[in-house]
Enzyme design. Structure first.
Site, PDB file in Angstrom:
ATOM      1  N   GLY A 124       3.174   5.549  -3.279  1.00 43.51           N
ATOM      2  CA  GLY A 124       4.299   6.316  -3.812  1.00 43.51           C
ATOM      3  C   GLY A 124       4.306   6.337  -5.324  1.00 43.51           C
ATOM      4  N   ALA A 167       0.838  -1.199   0.000  1.00 46.21           N
ATOM      5  CA  ALA A 167       0.000   0.000   0.000  1.00 46.21           C
ATOM      6  C   ALA A 167       0.875   1.251   0.000  1.00 46.21           C
ATOM      7  CB  ALA A 167      -0.948   0.006   1.199  1.00 46.21           C
ATOM      8  N   ASP A 168       1.933   1.246   0.797  1.00 41.57           N
ATOM      9  CA  ASP A 168       2.878   2.368   0.800  1.00 41.57           C
ATOM     10  C   ASP A 168       3.542   2.523  -0.562  1.00 41.57           C
ATOM     11  OD1 ASP A 168       2.649   3.406   3.372  1.00 41.57           O
ATOM     12  OD2 ASP A 168       4.118   2.028   4.213  1.00 41.57           O
ATOM     13  N   LEU A 169       4.065   1.417  -1.096  1.00 41.05           N
ATOM     14  CA  LEU A 169       4.808   1.495  -2.349  1.00 41.05           C
ATOM     15  C   LEU A 169       3.927   1.928  -3.509  1.00 41.05           C
ATOM     16  CD1 LEU A 169       6.929  -1.735  -1.883  1.00 41.05           C
ATOM     17  CD2 LEU A 169       7.775   0.612  -1.818  1.00 41.05           C
TER      18      LEU A 169
END
Length: 412
Positions: A189, A184-186
């Site tokens: 980004g 989810a973070d990647l």
């Protein structure tokens, strides 16, 4: 190198990066790889949280651990680091001055936190009307969850990913499973990078800046792709199938004598060649298994037979045999094997850069391959505050004495 290899796709862009941890730094690193001048603003004395998320740590030329955690190194290549206390009036004024000379501001503070410092979009827009300002939060700037802190693991659960990831509930080890990396973070980004690039294109055409509101939950929901539309079309939430496929058999992982492989049989001919390669040709003419619909119906009988067949050989023996037979397959590699893979090496996916500690830092290159403006790896991930003096002198014209005074007060 000469010619087109020296061009920078975003060499005309400056990014003021107020983010930390992963989603925001991943976006900023993408922009840095493409040539943008990225100034990473960090807390004096502490810096980005991920600097301390170790071991493992980068080793110096003598093989000793440094203070640079491998986690931090993964997302901060190509940036200049300055330390700045943005809670202080002097720090806030420096951010405003830097924003006036920047094209993009990235931040991932809690909703409303930067407004207290006069560093929110509306405030900085008055300083620079064509500014592109991207906020990254767990749940976005509005809605009932806007004030909640968003963590990747929680978002993977809330956004539906873990409902379709993991072994079948009726099998040993069944149940929800997160991904092995913070997807989810990647992906946030990555989506943020796309949003920033689109906003830059719009600004270049119209002179108009804009605000970008990125939320981890939005991204996690969006990236479920066909699973979303399967549900929306049928009204039936998809289930977990582990490494199997709901509609194709065999289309899954198998254990070999020394590892695991993936076999992705897409039609009856491929299935026949698979079992013939395993010296079990009778499995192709058994009426229970002769066609895909019958194999799906009898998967619980067939798959254990195939599993025993595959266990008799090594991973490489199976890969060689199935590739020769035209059966789609592939190994499940650990990272030793990934970076030893000739295709990965041919694609230059490992990048070694000299580091200020005296050693080299080994990083993963950008997957973006461009003929005229390829990604650049000019600088390793910076040490904490490595470029504070350089940036304040270069961009704000501050003297050595002024910078020393700020350092004495704890502003930088």
């Amino acid at each position: 190198m000469a010619g087109s290899s020296l061009k920078k796709a975003l060499g005309h862009i400056r990014v003021l990066d107020l983010t930390r941890v992963l989603a925001g730094p991943w976006c900023a690193q993408n922009l840095a790889d493409l040539g943008a001048d990225v100034i990473k603003v960090e807390r004096p004395g502490a810096g980005d949280d991920t600097r301390h998320w170790g071991p493992p740590y980068l080793k110096d030329a003598q093989g000793h651990d440094t203070s640079e955690a491998a986690y931090y190194l993964a997302a901060n290549r190509g940036k200049r680091s300055i330390t700045l206390d943005i809670a202080s009036p002097e720090g806030q004024d420096i951010v405003r001055q830097l924003a006036r000379q920047s094209d993009v501001v990235l931040e991932n503070y809690k909703v409303g936190q930067l407004k207290k410092y006069g560093l929110d979009y509306e405030s900085l827009k008055r300083e620079k009307p064509d500014l592109i300002y991207c906020s990254i939060t767990g749940f976005g700037q509005n809605g009932p969850y806007a004030q909640r802190a968003g963590y990747d693991f929680i978002i993977q659960g809330m956004g539906g990913f873990m409902s379709i990831t993991g072994e079948r509930d009726d099998l040993p080890g069944g149940g929800p499973q997160k991904a092995g990396v913070a997807i989810a973070d990647l992906m946030t980004g990555m989506y943020a990078t796309i949003g920033v690039m689109a906003a830059l294109a719009h600004r270049d055409r119209t002179g108009e800046g804009q605000y970008i509101d990125m939320a981890l939950l939005d991204v996690q929901v969006a990236m479920l792709a066909n699973m979303n539309t399967n549900y929306l079309a049928s009204g039936n939430p998809p289930k977990r199938w582990g490494n199997a496929h709901p509609n194709i058999v065999p289309y899954q992982t198998f254990a070999t004598s020394d590892g695991h492989i993936i076999v992705a049989v897409g039609n009856d001919g491929q299935y026949r060649r698979f079992v013939e390669a395993g010296e079990r040709p009778e499995l192709a003419i058994d009426e229970r298994f002769a066609t895909n619909p019958m194999r799906v119906r009898h998967r619980d009988t067939l798959v254990p037979i195939l599993a025993e067949m595959v266990k008799t050989r090594t991973k490489q023996q199976w890969i060689d045999a199935l590739e020769a037979a035209g059966v789609p397959c592939g190994p499940i590699n650990n990272l030793d094997e990934v970076f030893d893979n000739p295709q990965v090496q041919a694609r230059a996916m490992r990048v070694d850069l000299p580091h200020p500690t005296g050693g080299d830092v080994m990083l993963v290159g950008s997957p973006i391959k461009m003929s005229e403006t390829p990604p650049r790896y000019d600088m390793p991930p910076p040490m904490l505050g490595q470029h504070t003096q350089e940036v304040l002198a270069e961009m704000l014209g501050q003297s050595t004495e002024q910078i020393a005074a700020l350092r004495e007060k704890g502003v930088i």
